[in-house]
Design a protein around this motif. Structure first.
Motif, mmCIF file in Angstrom:
data_model
loop_
_atom_site.group_PDB
_atom_site.id
_atom_site.type_symbol
_atom_site.label_atom_id
_atom_site.label_comp_id
_atom_site.label_asym_id
_atom_site.label_seq_id
_atom_site.Cartn_x
_atom_site.Cartn_y
_atom_site.Cartn_z
ATOM 1 N N ASN A 1 -5.284 7.468 -32.642
ATOM 2 C CA ASN A 1 -6.616 7.899 -33.058
ATOM 3 C C ASN A 1 -7.332 8.676 -31.957
ATOM 4 O OD1 ASN A 1 -6.152 6.595 -35.457
ATOM 5 N ND2 ASN A 1 -7.356 4.783 -34.942
ATOM 6 N N THR B 1 -8.059 16.496 -28.673
ATOM 7 C CA THR B 1 -7.972 17.790 -29.350
ATOM 8 C C THR B 1 -9.345 18.434 -29.483
ATOM 9 O OG1 THR B 1 -6.094 16.914 -30.607
ATOM 10 C CG2 THR B 1 -7.058 18.978 -31.367
ATOM 11 N N LEU C 1 -12.598 18.129 -36.326
ATOM 12 C CA LEU C 1 -11.943 17.273 -35.321
ATOM 13 C C LEU C 1 -12.825 16.089 -34.936
ATOM 14 C CD1 LEU C 1 -10.377 20.029 -33.039
ATOM 15 C CD2 LEU C 1 -9.132 18.417 -34.495
ATOM 16 N N TRP D 1 -7.451 12.684 -31.464
ATOM 17 C CA TRP D 1 -8.476 13.542 -32.055
ATOM 18 C C TRP D 1 -9.550 13.901 -31.036
ATOM 19 C CZ3 TRP D 1 -8.599 15.372 -37.170
ATOM 20 C CH2 TRP D 1 -7.542 14.928 -37.968
ATOM 21 N N GLY E 1 -12.750 13.616 -37.777
ATOM 22 C CA GLY E 1 -11.532 12.805 -37.745
ATOM 23 C C GLY E 1 -11.582 11.757 -36.666
ATOM 24 N N TYR E 2 -12.106 12.134 -35.499
ATOM 25 C CA TYR E 2 -12.186 11.176 -34.404
ATOM 26 C C TYR E 2 -13.123 10.020 -34.744
ATOM 27 C CZ TYR E 2 -13.351 9.154 -29.879
ATOM 28 O OH TYR E 2 -13.574 8.269 -28.841
ATOM 29 N N THR F 1 -1.338 21.386 -36.552
ATOM 30 C CA THR F 1 -2.184 20.435 -37.277
ATOM 31 C C THR F 1 -1.444 19.711 -38.402
ATOM 32 O OG1 THR F 1 -4.156 21.738 -36.735
ATOM 33 C CG2 THR F 1 -4.335 20.150 -38.547
#
Length: 333
Positions: A56, A62, A14, A59, A17-18, A306
């Motif tokens: 964006n 999350t 995570l 992420w 991805g962020y 997801t």
């Protein structure tokens, strides 16, 4: 592999991805001052991320929520000890979102200039502070036997953490410059490629020092492999940028971010937040995690949600995949 180990990996994914997605967002925000020559070009830069910047940030939400649910002790110690830096990041993200939405609401030059300044600073500050925060997590902070942070704000400002902040700031700005060259046409595209070259060289120098320092102090064989991937990917991104292969350059700069994040989490495991006072007081995936039942429920929820999030974000990027330039800006206000 225990469920708490699985969630440690998922949280690392995570954050990857962020930083991959929000990283170029921050970079584009910084480039509104470094690259854009006038308001029209700033509008072009803002429009490249306009359809995706808010998605964006999901992420981050999350990653924070997963940490709270899967590792409540980690979350509590992290957010209490790093309260002021994380609060500053949160304030910046709020102002940044408002700036994107409010900048064009009024035609006055002063109004738009003030919001453009806000976009620049609220992109630069979080890009720097995220590096400071993660460098401190890897280095270790003052945690006592009660899992509480007992240091001060100034303990978080050390040479290693500041170097980490400079690495994330330059890396995200390089990532943003490559993204800009991938998403624009005309003169701004050519200048972003040239700027990316200079930024890439600076990033490579800073990142090499930081990664070697991390490897020597806390690394092992696995983290060494991740470090090698990060360095080679960054050099590959630079080479692709010089040849005008913008898609490859962007992909490789993303690999650089992913490998660097992987290295940091590999140096942490099985800890989630080491104590600089006593190794016996380290927060680990075992003593900081939730119950197995909680982790099991979370795993099923993540398995369902997801793929939907990934499909939606992928669709968004596909819809807004075309390049833009100053000729597409009809009304600069």
């Amino acid at each position: 592999m225990q469920l708490h180990d699985v969630w440690f990996v998922l949280i690392a994914v995570l954050w990857t991805g962020y930083f991959f997605l929000e990283g170029f967002d921050f970079g584009v925000g910084v480039l509104t001052k470094l690259l854009a020559r006038d308001r029209t070009e700033r509008r072009v830069l803002i429009n490249t991320i306009g359809p995706v910047w808010d998605g964006n940030e999901v992420w981050l939400l999350t990653a924070g929520g997963a940490t709270f649910a899967a590792f409540p002790e980690w979350y509590a110690t992290l957010f209490s000890g790093f309260y002021l830096p994380l609060l500053l990041i949160l304030v910046c993200l709020i102002i940044r979102g408002v700036a994107f939405e409010y900048r064009h609401k009024r035609p006055e030059d002063r109004w738009q200039t003030n919001w453009e300044h806000a976009i620049f600073w609220t992109s630069l500050i979080p890009a720097f502070l995220w590096g400071v925060a993660f460098a401190n997590i890897v280095r270790g902070v003052k945690i006592d036997e009660n899992m509480e942070y007992v240091g001060s704000l100034f303990d978080l400002l050390n040479v290693y953490s500041i170097l980490g902040g400079l690495v994330t700031l330059t890396l995200f700005t390089f990532h943003g410059a490559v993204f800009t060259s991938l998403k624009t046409v005309g003169d701004i595209r050519d200048r972003s490629r040239k700027l990316a070259t200079g930024l890439g060289v600076i990033t490579a120098a800073l990142a090499l020092v930081f990664l070697i320092w991390t490897q020597v102090s806390r690394g092992d064989g696995k983290s060494l492999v991740a470090m090698a991937v990060a360095v080679l990917a960054l050099l590959g991104a630079l080479g692709a940028n010089l040849k005008g292969r913008e898609g490859w350059s962007f992909a490789l700069s993303g690999v650089t971010i992913a490998a660097a994040v992987a290295m940091l989490f590999l140096t942490l495991f099985p800890n989630v937040m080491p104590s600089s006072l006593n190794d016996a007081w380290n927060l680990t995936v075992t003593n900081a995690s939730s119950s197995p039942y909680t982790l099991k429920i979370m795993t099923w929820c993540a398995a369902v949600a997801t793929p939907l999030v990934l499909l939606y974000q992928g669709w968004t990027y596909w819809v807004f995949r075309k390049r833009i330039g100053t000729q597409h800006i009809v009304d600069v206000h």
